[in-house]
Design an enzyme around this catalytic site. Structure first.
Site, PDB file in Angstrom:
ATOM      1  N   ASP A 219      71.059 -20.930  15.335  1.00  0.00           N
ATOM      2  CA  ASP A 219      72.228 -22.021  15.341  1.00  0.00           C
ATOM      3  C   ASP A 219      72.198 -22.880  14.128  1.00  0.00           C
ATOM      4  O   ASP A 219      73.612 -23.198  13.914  1.00  0.00           O
ATOM      5  CB  ASP A 219      71.899 -22.690  16.833  1.00  0.00           C
ATOM      6  N   LYS A 223      75.893 -23.295  11.792  1.00  0.00           N
ATOM      7  CA  LYS A 223      76.553 -24.496  11.538  1.00  0.00           C
ATOM      8  C   LYS A 223      76.693 -24.796  10.124  1.00  0.00           C
ATOM      9  O   LYS A 223      77.755 -25.134   9.694  1.00  0.00           O
ATOM     10  CB  LYS A 223      75.656 -25.778  12.236  1.00  0.00           C
TER      11      LYS A 223
END
Length: 366
Positions: A219, A223
């Site tokens: 994750d 980003k």
């Protein structure tokens, strides 16, 4: 002047989607008075059902959805808005679905602007990323996704503004995960085993239902990838070097039950990392994009306690942006990087930005 009616087609009524609807209902009068904007939800969907309502949402939307929602295809939504002659259309993607992003381009081609909390469209193959933007340009539509990186924090907009003002960004570094921020902020200051803090993070709802998703680092990598692409670097997920926090004998190849009963195996390696770092240093799990070297990396680092990253508290995110003009002193953006309230508010901010843009366009045509 009559109020500008904006029709929001909401995909996803989980935590973020339902919170967004309630925030709009609570603030509807405020938006009318302050911005002369009337936000409506003529269609609300979950993964398989849609609730169509001509006059938008009333305060009983949950009951209405449960009673009247029907199976749908994206073509049904496009046909409905055309039949009802609905204008100023914004599709809001509050899902985590990979399927829905296939509909972004058809929606754009049929008059929709898009706001997404969903990261998928910005992190899959670069060819799709490029094609999506080609269609946005062709049809003069907006795609806003501020919540993709730091929930309600203005990270994407700040980096975009700097880059397109001609500023040279040299490095982006930070803690991009609320769950891992919470875990390492506590682990750095407490004499508590890593596994106990991980369990607390799970119980408090900071992690994904399977915390291996957080510990994998993927994750954070997504980003970082979004921000690299934001400053026009042609990179894919495979270009990000991810040093996972998972152990060889405790990773995604093991069953959920096996993982749950063996979390104590994390304690020794993380305790060793903690006690072998330099004095007055703390551990942080960070993502870094070194622009000059074109390297994207996600890994566990040790930083001075006195540094911005070293002073992090709670589940905050912190992003440092280094530029040519600012030199060695980074621009620092810090705050809550997760949570349904701040994420929904970030989505709402993007909706209002598009509504303001529509108003400007209408004023020009008038």
């Amino acid at each position: 002047m009559s109020a500008l009616r904006v029709n929001i087609i909401l995909f996803g009524i989980g935590n973020v989607g339902s919170t967004l609807v309630n925030q709009v209902i609570e603030s509807q009068k405020f938006f009318l008075e302050k911005k002369n904007i009337d936000l409506r939800f003529p269609i609300i969907t979950n993964s398989s059902l849609a609730f169509f309502k001509k006059e938008g949402v009333k305060n009983q939307w949950e009951a209405n959805f449960a009673q009247s929602a029907i199976p749908f295809r994206i073509e049904d939504i496009i046909d409905y808005v055309k039949e009802q002659q609905l204008e100023n259309l914004i599709a809001v993607d509050a899902t985590a679905s990979e399927e829905i992003i296939k509909n972004y381009i058809p929606l754009i081609q049929n008059g929709f602007d898009i706001v997404a909390a969903n990261k998928k469209a910005n992190t899959i193959h670069f060819d799709f990323y490029k094609e999506l933007r080609r269609n946005l340009k062709k049809y003069d539509k907006s795609f806003l996704y501020e919540t993709n990186v730091g929930a309600g924090l203005p990270v994407v907009q700040t980096i975009n503004d700097l880059h397109f003002s001609g500023e040279k960004i040299t490095k982006i570094r930070g803690v991009f995960s609320g769950s891992l921020s919470y875990i390492f902020n506590r682990f750095s200051t407490e004499e508590t085993p890593f596994s106990k803090i991980l369990l607390d993070a799970e119980k408090n709802g900071y992690t994904e239902p399977d915390s291996r998703e957080d510990l994998s680092g993927n994750d954070v990598a997504r980003k970082l990838l979004i921000l690299a692409r934001e400053i026009e670097h042609t990179v894919d997920f495979s270009d990000v070097k991810v040093s996972s926090l998972l152990l060889p004998n405790l990773n995604t190849t093991h069953s959920k039950a096996e993982y749950a009963s063996n979390k104590h195996l994390f304690d020794k390696p993380f305790q060793v990392a903690k006690i072998t770092q330099a004095e007055n240093h703390v551990l942080r799990y960070a993502g870094e994009f070194d622009v000059n070297n074109k390297s994207l990396e996600v890994k566990l680092i040790s930083v001075p306690k006195s540094s911005p990253l070293g002073q992090l508290k709670g589940a905050d995110n912190l992003i440092e942006i280094y530029t040519k003009s600012y030199g060695e002193i980074p621009i620092v953006i810090q705050g809550a990087g997760a949570g349904k309230e701040v994420t929904a508010r970030g989505v709402l901010t993007d909706i209002l930005k598009i509504a303001d843009k529509i108003k400007v366009k209408e004023a020009i045509w008038l």
